[in-house]
Design an enzyme around this catalytic site. Structure first.
Site, short mmCIF file in Angstrom:
data_model
loop_
_atom_site.label_atom_id
_atom_site.label_comp_id
_atom_site.label_asym_id
_atom_site.label_seq_id
_atom_site.Cartn_x
_atom_site.Cartn_y
_atom_site.Cartn_z
CG HIS A 1 14.34 -33.07 -22.19
ND1 HIS A 1 14.86 -34.34 -22.28
CD2 HIS A 1 15.35 -32.23 -22.52
CE1 HIS A 1 16.14 -34.27 -22.61
NE2 HIS A 1 16.47 -32.99 -22.76
NE ARG B 1 4.39 1.72 -1.31
CZ ARG B 1 5.60 1.25 -1.05
NH1 ARG B 1 6.63 1.66 -1.75
NH2 ARG B 1 5.79 0.37 -0.10
CD GLU C 1 12.02 -9.58 -16.83
OE1 GLU C 1 11.73 -10.40 -15.95
OE2 GLU C 1 11.72 -8.37 -16.76
CB CYS D 1 -0.88 0.01 1.24
SG CYS D 1 -1.85 -1.49 1.41
CE LYS E 1 8.37 -7.16 -16.92
NZ LYS E 1 9.46 -7.36 -16.04
CD1 TRP F 1 -2.20 -5.07 -4.83
CD2 TRP F 1 -1.83 -6.32 -3.02
NE1 TRP F 1 -2.01 -6.37 -5.24
CE2 TRP F 1 -1.79 -7.16 -4.16
CE3 TRP F 1 -1.63 -6.90 -1.77
CZ2 TRP F 1 -1.55 -8.53 -4.07
CZ3 TRP F 1 -1.39 -8.26 -1.68
CH2 TRP F 1 -1.34 -9.06 -2.83
CD GLU G 1 5.11 -7.94 -14.50
OE1 GLU G 1 4.76 -7.87 -13.33
OE2 GLU G 1 6.28 -7.75 -14.85
CE LYS H 1 8.37 -0.91 -9.52
NZ LYS H 1 8.77 -1.71 -10.70
CG ASN I 1 2.43 -1.03 3.37
OD1 ASN I 1 1.88 -2.00 2.86
ND2 ASN I 1 3.66 -0.67 3.08
N GLY I 2 0.87 -3.40 5.31
CA GLY I 2 1.44 -4.62 5.89
C GLY I 2 0.35 -5.56 6.37
O1 M6R Z 1 11.18 -4.74 -5.63
P1 M6R Z 1 11.69 -6.09 -6.02
O2 M6R Z 1 12.73 -6.04 -7.08
O3 M6R Z 1 12.15 -6.89 -4.83
O4 M6R Z 1 10.44 -6.86 -6.62
C1 M6R Z 1 10.52 -8.20 -6.99
C2 M6R Z 1 9.34 -8.62 -7.82
O5 M6R Z 1 8.16 -8.46 -7.09
C3 M6R Z 1 9.25 -7.81 -9.12
O6 M6R Z 1 10.39 -7.93 -9.89
C4 M6R Z 1 8.03 -8.27 -9.94
O7 M6R Z 1 8.21 -9.56 -10.39
C5 M6R Z 1 7.79 -7.30 -11.10
N1 M6R Z 1 6.40 -6.97 -11.19
C6 M6R Z 1 8.22 -7.85 -12.41
O8 M6R Z 1 8.01 -6.98 -13.46
#
Ligand code: M6R
Length: 619
Positions: free
Chosen positions: A511, A30, A488, A2, A492, A78, A495, A614, A105-106
Site C-alpha cells: 500500500h 537518567r 521494536e 535527571c 532499537k 537531561w 535509538e 532512560k 528533576n522535572g
Molecule cells: O520506563 P518506560 O517503560 O515507561 O519507558 C518508555 C519509553 O520511554 C522507553 O521504552 C523508550 O522507548 C526506550 N528508550 C526504548 O528502548
C-alpha cells in the site's frame, strides 16, 4: 530524566563526595549532558559542575578538590530549560551569600511568572533554567524562617508542574531536604547515615533498606533520623521496603555495556516474572492484584497506555489478550490518550506498561483514566515507583534493574506479564478461547531456555552487524505479533545506532512502502511459525518474495524447520519452535543483538545514546 543523589553522614571526610559520585555514576543513565555536586563543608557550601558526561565533573574535582564534608547532593542532567552548559548544570544557588544549593528533576511550569516576580525584586540569575527560580525562592525562604524543611514547604506550594527538589544549606550542615511531586525520590536508610536518590541504584552499594514516598511529600534526613510531611504540613510516613537486588545487578559485571548484560539476562527476566504466579496444578494466582475478581469479570474493554518499547509490548498484549479472552483491547500511546477523548468507564481496565514507572506521559494517562472512572492496572518493573502507586493494582515484572537506555529485558518481561494477565483473565472469565491457559503457562515456563538457545546462536547476527556498519537504512516487516517486533527492531536501531529504520505490518507494504525497496535495501522479516492460523505464514513468505523480486536483501527470522523461506532468504536467522502467540519472546532477540553490535561497530556508546534519557519524566 535527571538523576538525583543526596547523602548525610556523621564524619567529616571524603565519604559524602564518594557516595554522591558513585550514586551519580549509577544514575547517569537518567541523563548525561552535564553533572554537578554540592558539599556542605566547614567553609560553607562548595559546588562543582560541568557540561558533558560525569567524567568531566570527575576530572574537575581532581583538578580542584573540594573540602571534606558529611553532607552532599549531586545531579546528572537531561536538559529541558537551557542548553547543556556549565552554567545551566545543577546545583543552583540561592539565599543570602548563596548559602543554599538546590538540584531538581522535572519541569516547573510556572517558572516564567515566578522569575518575573524575582527579577522585579532585583534578584539576579546566572542560568536559563527553571531550577534556579526554585533555588532563589527556597534560599530566600530559609533566610526568612531559618528552617530548611519549612522553607521547602513554603516554596513547593507555589510551584506548578512536576519536580523532585533536593536542597542543602551552609547553616544546617547535617541536613538534606527533598520534595517530590509527580517525579521520583526514594530514601535509603543506613546506620548513622541516610541517603536519597531518584532510584535505589543511587545508594544500593550502602543499604537495601528503602523508604517509598507518597505524592506531594517532603522528606528531611539527618545522619540519625528521617521525617516525612505532606505539602500541607501534616505528618506523613513513607512506606519501608527492602530492595531485593544488590549492587552487582546495577553494574556491568564483565560485559562491554549494560545493554549487552541486559540482553544476556533475558532468560532470567522472563523466568523471574513467571515465578510464583501459578499453583502446582497450573492454575494462575495473582495475589498481588488489588482489583477484585468480580471487577475483573465485569471488564468489557481493555486499553493499554504506554510509550516507546512499552507500547510495542502492549501491542503484543493486544493480540494475545483479545485472542484468549475475546475482550476488545486497544493500545494508545500514553501521550495521545488524554487528548483523544477516550471512551472509558468503570468497566474499562486501563493497563499502563512502564519499565521505570516514572514516564510522565504514562503517569498522566493513568491519572486521566482514573478521573474517568476506569480501573487502572500497572505492569511495571520498578518497585515503589509512581505509576504503580497511582494505579488500582500492579503486576510487577521482575527483570531487575534496567540501566541501558535501550530497553531489552524489560520488554520481554512486559510481554510475559501481559501473557500472564491475559491467561488469568481467560481463566477467571471461563472464556478461554481456543487455547488452554494451563497448556500455555507450561509452554511459557519453557521460554527462558528457548531464549537462551537464541542467545547462543547469535554469532552470525554479530557478523552481519559488523559488515553492515555503514548501512544507511533498514526496514523491518512483520505480521500479527510479528508486527510489534518489527516496530521494536526498528526502534532499537534508530535509538542506539542512529540508522534510519522503519517497521511495517508486512501486509501494508504493497500500500505504499514497497516503493522504498531498491536493489540492496536490507529488510528484516519476522516470519510467523508455519502452524500459525489464517495462512499467516504463507502470506509472509509471499511478502518476502515480493520484496526479493525488487532487489531487497532479505534477512529472515524464521523458526527451526521452516524450509519454505529458504529460497527467498539472503540470510536466515533461526529461532526455536514455539506457539505462534509466544514467538515475540524469541524473534525480538536477534534484532536487539543486531542493533547493539551495529552501534558498537560504529563506535557508539550503546548505553547512552545521544539526546535520550532512560526515564522520560517530562511530558
Ligand atoms: O520506563 P518506560 O517503560 O515507561 O519507558 C518508555 C519509553 O520511554 C522507553 O521504552 C523508550 O522507548 C526506550 N528508550 C526504548 O528502548
Amino acid at each position: 530524566m535527571c538523576g538525583i543523589v543526596g547523602y548525610v553522614g556523621k564524619t567529616l571526610d571524603g565519604k559524602a563526595q564518594n557516595v554522591v559520585m558513585e550514586g551519580l555514576a549509577r544514575l547517569e543513565y537518567r541523563g548525561y549532558d552535564s553533572a554537578g555536586i554540592a558539599l556542605v563543608t566547614e567553609s560553607g557550601v562548595e559546588t562543582e559542575k560541568r557540561a558533558g558526561k560525569l567524567e568531566n565533573l570527575r576530572s574537575a574535582l581532581e583538578a580542584h578538590p573540594l573540602h571534606d564534608s558529611r553532607t552532599g547532593i549531586g545531579h546528572t542532567r537531561w536538559a529541558t530549560h537551557g542548553g547543556p552548559t556549565d552554567g545551566n548544570a545543577h546545583p543552583h544557588r540561592g539565599g543570602k551569600g548563596d548559602k543554599l544549593a538546590l538540584i531538581h528533576n522535572g519541569i516547573i511550569e510556572n517558572f516564567h511568572s515566578l522569575k518575573k516576580e524575582l527579577l522585579a525584586e532585583g534578584v539576579e540569575f546566572r542560568s536559563e533554567t527553571d531550577t534556579e527560580v526554585a533555588a532563589k525562592l527556597v534560599g530566600a525562604e530559609f533566610d526568612a524562617v531559618g528552617d530548611l524543611t519549612t522553607a521547602m514547604r513554603n516554596v513547593v506550594n507555589r510551584l506548578e508542574g512536576a519536580f523532585t527538589l533536593l536542597a542543602v544549606h551552609a547553616d544546617v550542615p547535617g541536613v538534606v531536604v527533598g520534595a517530590r511531586r509527580n517525579s521520583p525520590l526514594v530514601v535509603g536508610l543506613g546506620e548513622g547515615e541516610n541517603f536519597m536518590g531518584s532510584d535505589v541504584a543511587a545508594f544500593i552499594g550502602y543499604t537495601r533498606h528503602a523508604l517509598e514516598l507518597g505524592q506531594d511529600q517532603i522528606v528531611t534526613i539527618t545522619p540519625d533520623s528521617h521525617s516525612v510531611i505532606n505539602f500541607d504540613g501534616s505528618p506523613a510516613e513513607g512506606k519501608a521496603y527492602e530492595v531485593t537486588w544488590d549492587a552487582s545487578a546495577a553494574e556491568k559485571g564483565g560485559y562491554d555495556s549494560f545493554m549487552a548484560k541486559e540482553i544476556a539476562e533475558q532468560p532470567d527476566a522472563v523466568a523471574n516474572t513467571l515465578l510464583g504466579r501459578t499453583k502446582d496444578d497450573g492454575e494462575l494466582v495473582l495475589d498481588e492484584l488489588r482489583i477484585s475478581e468480580d471487577q475483573l469479570r465485569n471488564v468489557d474493554r481493555i486499553t493499554f497506555v504506554a510509550c516507546g518499547t512499552a507500547a510495542y509490548s502492549s501491542l503484543v498484549a493486544k493480540y494475545a489478550i483479545e485472542h484468549w479472552t475475546r475482550i476488545p483491547v486497544e493500545v494508545t500511546l500514553a501521550h495521545e490518550f488524554r487528548y483523544s477523548d477516550p471512551i472509558v468507564d468503570d468497566r474499562t481496565l486501563v493497563v499502563s506498561v512502564s519499565q521505570s514507572g516514572e514516564t510522565m506521559d504514562t503517569l498522566m494517562a493513568v491519572k486521566h483514566a482514573k478521573e474517568l472512572g476506569a480501573l487502572t492496572l500497572s505492569i511495571c518493573n520498578t518497585q515503589g515507583s509512581t505509576i504503580p502507586r497511582e494505579s488500582d493494582a500492579v503486576l510487577y515484572t521482575h527483570a531487575g534493574p534496567e540501566v541501558a537506555v535501550a530497553s531489552t529485558k524489560a520488554f520481554l518481561a512486559q510481554i510475559t506479564a501481559a501473557y500472564i494477565l491475559g491467561l488469568y483473565l481467560a481463566q477467571l472469565r471461563g472464556e478461554n478461547y481456543a487455547d488452554s491457559a494451563k497448556v500455555l503457562m507450561t509452554e511459557l515456563r519453557e521460554m527462558p531456555a528457548k531464549i537462551q538457545d537464541v542467545l547462543d546462536r547469535m554469532d552470525r547476527v554479530v557478523e552481519m552487524a559488523n559488515f553492515m556498519a555503514d548501512t544507511r537504512s533498514v526496514l523491518f516487516l512483520g505480521r500479527h505479533v510479528g508486527f510489534p517486533i518489527a516496530l521494536e527492531g526498528a526502534l532499537k536501531l534508530k535509538e542506539i545506532a542512529y540508522i534510519h529504520a522503519e517497521g511495517f505490518a508486512a501486509g501494508e507494504l504493497k500500500h505504499g512502502p514497497i516503493a522504498l525497496i531498491e536493489p540492496g535495501q536490507p529488510v528484516f522479516i519476522v516470519v510467523p511459525s508455519p502452524d500459525s492460523p489464517h495462512e499467516l505464514h504463507k502470506k509472509v513468505v509471499s511478502n518476502i518474495q515480493e520484496i526479493r523480486a525488487r532487489g531487497a536483501r532479505t534477512l529472515v527470522i524464521a523458526h527451526d524447520g521452516d524450509e519454505d523461506v529458504v529460497p527467498f532468504a539472503n540470510e536466515i536467522i533461526r529461532v526455536p519452535q514455539c506457539s505462534p502467540m509466544l514467538a515475540p519472546l524469541l524473534t525480538v532477540v536477534p534484532l536487539q543483538v543486531f542493533a547493539l553490535h551495529l552501534a558498537m561497530a560504529k563506535g557508539l556508546d550503546a548505553d547512552q545514546p545521544r539526546n535520550l534519557a532512560k526515564s522520560v519524566t517530562v511530558e
